[in-house]
Design a protein around this motif. Structure first.
Motif, short mmCIF file in Angstrom:
data_model
loop_
_atom_site.label_atom_id
_atom_site.label_comp_id
_atom_site.label_asym_id
_atom_site.label_seq_id
_atom_site.Cartn_x
_atom_site.Cartn_y
_atom_site.Cartn_z
N ARG A 65 -22.47 -11.50 -12.36
CA ARG A 65 -20.93 -11.58 -11.98
C ARG A 65 -20.18 -12.84 -12.24
O ARG A 65 -21.04 -13.98 -11.93
N ASP A 120 -13.46 -9.98 -13.14
CA ASP A 120 -13.96 -8.48 -13.75
C ASP A 120 -14.98 -9.04 -15.10
O ASP A 120 -14.31 -9.64 -16.01
N GLU A 122 -24.38 -5.62 -10.09
CA GLU A 122 -23.26 -5.41 -8.93
C GLU A 122 -22.08 -6.34 -9.84
O GLU A 122 -22.41 -7.34 -10.42
N GLY A 123 -21.01 -5.85 -9.69
CA GLY A 123 -19.67 -6.52 -10.00
C GLY A 123 -19.40 -6.49 -11.48
O GLY A 123 -18.60 -7.59 -12.15
N LYS A 170 -23.47 -1.44 -7.57
CA LYS A 170 -22.33 -1.82 -6.49
C LYS A 170 -21.05 -2.52 -7.14
O LYS A 170 -21.49 -3.14 -8.10
N ASP A 171 -20.10 -1.95 -6.88
CA ASP A 171 -18.83 -2.50 -7.37
C ASP A 171 -18.80 -2.50 -8.75
O ASP A 171 -18.43 -3.38 -9.53
N GLU A 176 -17.80 -0.08 -12.47
CA GLU A 176 -17.08 0.95 -13.24
C GLU A 176 -17.73 1.23 -14.41
O GLU A 176 -18.02 0.56 -15.27
N ASN A 215 -19.24 1.93 -4.11
CA ASN A 215 -18.00 1.63 -4.87
C ASN A 215 -18.22 1.72 -6.22
O ASN A 215 -17.95 0.68 -7.13
#
Length: 243
Positions: free
Chosen positions: A1, A7, A37-38, A69-70, A72, A103
Motif C-alpha cells: 500500500r 489508491d 490489502e489496499g 482486504k480493501d 477492487e 471490503n
C-alpha cells in the motif's frame, strides 16, 4: 500500500492469448498466510477471451489463511459488445483454514468448490453483474460457490440482462446474501424458489418481476412466480406480477 494511503493499482498488460488455465492467472498464490490489502488489481487481458481476464487470483497448494482486504478487482472491457468482467477468484486449494475477503468489489464470480476444510468468510464483498459479459448465459451460474463459504456481508448487484433463476437464484445461493436489482423489468421463464436463509432481495428504482411469454411450470408442476422456502427472507421495493 502507498505510504500516503493513496489508491494503488497493479495492472497486467501481458496477454497470454491462451485457453490453457495454467497460462491465464494474474496472481497465483501457493503459500499460507498471504495478505493483499489496499490495492486494486487489473488482470491479464486475454485475447483468447476477447480481451477479458479469466482468473485474477488462483489459490493452489497450501494457500490457507489468505486475506484479501480493501481491494477492487477492476473490470476489463469485452471487445465485441463493450460489456465488462473483472476475472474470477478461484480456489484450487482444498483447505482454506481461516480465509477472509473483506471490503472487496469485483465483476465476476468466486469459485470455492474445491475447498472442503476451513472457512472462507465474505465480509463487505460485492459482486457486480451489471453490464456484465456473462449475463444471460443459460446454465452459467454466477455468484459464489462452495460449501465452506460464509456470507457475513455479501451482495450481488444485477441488471435485467441477468437470468435471475438460472444465474442468481440457483441451488448454490448462500445464506445471508443481498441481491440488489437495478431499475428495470425482469422476466422469468419459471418461478424463483429460494431455499437459503436470511436472503434480502431489494429493488433499486423502478423494478418489476413478471412472467415471460415462455413462463412454464417447474419440475413439481407449480406455477409460483416466487416461492420462499426458508427463514428470514426480506423483499424490498419489489412489485411482482401474477403468472
Amino acid at each position: 500500500r502507498a505510504a500516503d494511503g493513496a489508491d494503488v493499482t497493479i495492472t497486467s498488460t501481458y496477454d497470454p492469448n491462451s485457453g490453457n488455465w495454467c497460462a491465464q492467472n494474474f496472481l497465483t498464490i501457493s503459500g499460507a498466510g498471504i495478505t493483499i490489502e489496499g490495492v486494486n488489481l487489473k488482470g491479464n487481458p486475454n485475447g483468447y477471451y476477447g480481451g477479458l481476464c479469466n482468473k485474477v487470483i488462483e489459490l493452489v497448494d497450501n494457500a490457507k489463511n489468505f486475506t484479501l482486504k480493501d481491494v477492487e478487482l477492476l473490470p476489463l472491457i469485452y471487445e465485441e459488445d463493450k460489456t465488462v468482467c473483472s476475472g474470477s477468484i478461484y480456489f484450487s486449494n482444498s483447505d482454506a483454514d481461516n480465509t477472509t475477503l473483506k471490503n472487496v468489489t469485483m465483476y465476476s464470480w468466486i469459485s470455492a468448490r474445491n475447498v472442503n476444510d476451513g472457512i472462507i468468510t465474505m465480509d463487505g464483498v460485492t459482486l457486480d453483474y451489471t453490464n456484465n459479459t456473462y449475463a444471460g448465459y443459460e446454465g452459467y451460474g454466477l455468484g459464489v460457490s462452495g460449501d465452506q463459504v460464509v456470507a457475513d456481508d455479501l451482495t450481488y448487484r444485477v441488471d435485467n440482462d441477468i437470468l435471475l433463476v438460472d444465474q442468481i437464484f440457483d441451488d448454490e445461493l448462500k445464506d445471508g446474501i443481498t441481491v440488489v436489482l437495478e431499475s428495470g423489468e425482469y422476466q422469468v421463464d419459471e418461478g424463483i424458489y429460494i431455499y437459503a436463509d436470511d436472503i434480502t432481495i431489494e429493488g433499486e428504482g423502478a423494478v418489476t418481476i413478471r412472467p415471460s411469454n415462455d413462463f412454464h411450470t417447474n419440475a413439481e408442476g407449480q406455477t409460483n412466480l416466487m416461492k420462499l422456502l426458508a427463514d428470514g427472507i426480506t423483499l424490498k421495493n419489489l412489485p411482482l406480477d401474477k403468472p
